[in-house]
Scaffold this motif. Structure first.
Motif, short mmCIF file in Angstrom:
data_model
loop_
_atom_site.label_atom_id
_atom_site.label_comp_id
_atom_site.label_asym_id
_atom_site.label_seq_id
_atom_site.Cartn_x
_atom_site.Cartn_y
_atom_site.Cartn_z
N THR A 190 0.85 -1.19 0.00
CA THR A 190 0.00 0.00 0.00
C THR A 190 0.88 1.24 0.00
O THR A 190 1.93 1.26 0.67
N PRO A 191 0.52 2.27 -0.75
CA PRO A 191 1.30 3.51 -0.73
C PRO A 191 1.12 4.31 0.54
O PRO A 191 1.89 5.22 0.83
N VAL A 192 0.08 3.99 1.33
CA VAL A 192 -0.18 4.70 2.58
C VAL A 192 -0.29 3.66 3.70
O VAL A 192 -1.26 2.90 3.76
N MET A 193 0.71 3.62 4.56
CA MET A 193 0.69 2.69 5.69
C MET A 193 0.59 3.48 6.98
O MET A 193 1.58 3.90 7.57
N SER A 194 -0.64 3.71 7.40
CA SER A 194 -0.85 4.37 8.69
C SER A 194 -0.61 3.35 9.80
O SER A 194 -0.57 2.13 9.56
N TYR A 195 -0.47 3.83 11.03
CA TYR A 195 -0.31 2.91 12.15
C TYR A 195 -1.58 2.09 12.37
O TYR A 195 -1.53 0.96 12.85
N SER A 196 -2.70 2.66 11.98
CA SER A 196 -3.96 1.92 12.04
C SER A 196 -3.92 0.74 11.07
O SER A 196 -4.26 -0.40 11.42
N HIS A 197 -3.50 1.00 9.85
CA HIS A 197 -3.37 -0.05 8.84
C HIS A 197 -2.29 -1.05 9.25
O HIS A 197 -2.44 -2.26 9.06
N LEU A 198 -1.22 -0.54 9.82
CA LEU A 198 -0.12 -1.41 10.25
C LEU A 198 -0.59 -2.42 11.29
O LEU A 198 -0.24 -3.61 11.23
N MET A 199 -1.39 -1.95 12.24
CA MET A 199 -1.89 -2.87 13.26
C MET A 199 -2.76 -3.96 12.64
O MET A 199 -2.66 -5.14 13.01
N LEU A 200 -3.59 -3.58 11.69
CA LEU A 200 -4.43 -4.56 11.02
C LEU A 200 -3.59 -5.56 10.25
O LEU A 200 -3.82 -6.78 10.32
N SER A 201 -2.58 -5.08 9.52
CA SER A 201 -1.73 -5.97 8.73
C SER A 201 -0.96 -6.94 9.61
O SER A 201 -0.85 -8.13 9.29
N ILE A 202 -0.42 -6.44 10.72
CA ILE A 202 0.35 -7.31 11.62
C ILE A 202 -0.53 -8.37 12.26
O ILE A 202 -0.20 -9.57 12.26
N THR A 203 -1.67 -7.95 12.80
CA THR A 203 -2.53 -8.91 13.50
C THR A 203 -3.13 -9.93 12.54
O THR A 203 -3.21 -11.12 12.88
N LEU A 204 -3.53 -9.52 11.35
CA LEU A 204 -4.07 -10.48 10.38
C LEU A 204 -2.98 -11.42 9.88
O LEU A 204 -3.24 -12.61 9.65
N SER A 205 -1.77 -10.92 9.71
CA SER A 205 -0.66 -11.78 9.28
C SER A 205 -0.38 -12.85 10.34
O SER A 205 -0.17 -14.03 10.00
N ILE A 206 -0.35 -12.44 11.60
CA ILE A 206 -0.14 -13.41 12.68
C ILE A 206 -1.24 -14.46 12.67
O ILE A 206 -0.98 -15.67 12.78
N TYR A 207 -2.49 -14.00 12.50
CA TYR A 207 -3.60 -14.96 12.45
C TYR A 207 -3.45 -15.93 11.27
O TYR A 207 -3.68 -17.13 11.43
N ILE A 208 -3.07 -15.42 10.11
CA ILE A 208 -2.93 -16.29 8.94
C ILE A 208 -1.92 -17.40 9.20
O ILE A 208 -2.18 -18.58 8.91
N PHE A 209 -0.78 -17.07 9.76
CA PHE A 209 0.24 -18.08 10.01
C PHE A 209 -0.20 -19.08 11.07
O PHE A 209 0.06 -20.27 10.95
N ILE A 210 -0.90 -18.60 12.11
CA ILE A 210 -1.41 -19.52 13.13
C ILE A 210 -2.53 -20.38 12.57
O ILE A 210 -2.56 -21.60 12.76
N GLY A 211 -3.46 -19.74 11.86
CA GLY A 211 -4.59 -20.48 11.31
C GLY A 211 -4.19 -21.55 10.32
O GLY A 211 -4.79 -22.63 10.28
#
Length: 242
Positions: A190-211
């Motif tokens: 994404t060309p715009v990575m806000s800290y809000s977006h960053l939190m979503l990306s990190i938490t969803l990535s963690i879930y994907i690997f665990i899931g």
């Protein structure tokens, strides 16, 4: 529950999931035509934002993981027709994703914001590619079965569901989970990575690997040595030689 009602229920569940997925993709995409986006909201206190956002991801993760387990499906089939089981999963997946779009709390600040037009264009192209890559992957393995439409249709015309058949086709010859790989590309490029977006990306990535670990366990249980051999030859998310 009549077959016609099950069919209507499945179509509506698919519609809810489809709308939620399109909404989510546009919501994190920072498109100007959207009334709001993940980075264009007024920030709230950090502690409140983190707690609410973690709760939303937890709801999403538990719904996806718990409802996908064979034991849950077995219990669910006791209270509703088996043909509607996948549609129910799809419906609740759409609701969980919609809750993220509705209630995700903004966090002030940006990790990066690309203004260089060529680089920005490349990131947007990668973002679009990731979601199209994920969508295309669903059709390789049977999009209609994955979203419950095949089950409700076969039930409507009184035909049995075909047996589960494992095949390595196209993208699945190079990665075991291209759907999730496409999602990872879509949420990070994404060309715009806000800290809000960053939190979503990190938490969803963690879930994907665990899931995926739980999903792999179920696939080994269902397919046995066939899937174990597949695991040895093909990477889980990245097409690197093993």
């Amino acid at each position: 529950m009549s077959k016609a009602i099950i069919f209507i229920y499945g179509v509506l569940a698919y519609a809810v999931a489809l709308i939620a997925q399109v909404w989510f993709i546009l919501y994190i995409g920072e498109w100007e035509f959207m009334p709001t986006s993940i980075s264009a909201q007024r920030p709230v206190p950090l502690s409140s934002a983190v707690m609410i956002n973690l709760a939303l991801v937890l709801v999403f993760a538990l719904q996806h993981s718990v409802m996908a387990r064979p034991s849950f499906k077995k219990h669910l089939s006791k209270i509703m027709p088996q043909a509607a089981e996948r549609s129910t999963y799809v419906l609740f997946s759409g609701v969980a994703l919609g809750l993220i779009c509705l209630y995700w709390q903004p966090i002030e600040g940006f990790l990066w914001r690309v203004d260089n037009e060529p680089v920005k264009g490349l990131l947007i192209a990668g973002y679009i590619f990731g979601w199209l890559f994920s969508l295309f992957s669903t059709f390789i393995i049977n999009h209609f079965e994955l979203f419950g439409l095949q089950q409700i249709y076969l039930n409507l015309i009184n035909k049995p569901e075909p047996p589960v058949c494992f095949k390595e086709k196209l993208l699945y010859k190079f990665v075991r989970h291209p759907i999730q790989l496409g999602v990872l590309i879509g949420i990070w490029l994404t060309p715009v990575m806000s800290y809000s977006h960053l939190m979503l990306s990190i938490t969803l990535s963690i879930y994907i690997f665990i899931g995926l670990r739980y999903e792999e366990r179920d696939l080994v249980s269902a397919l046995g040595n066939t899937y174990k051999e597949y695991q040895k030859r093909v990477g889980m998310l990245f097409p690197f030689p093993k």
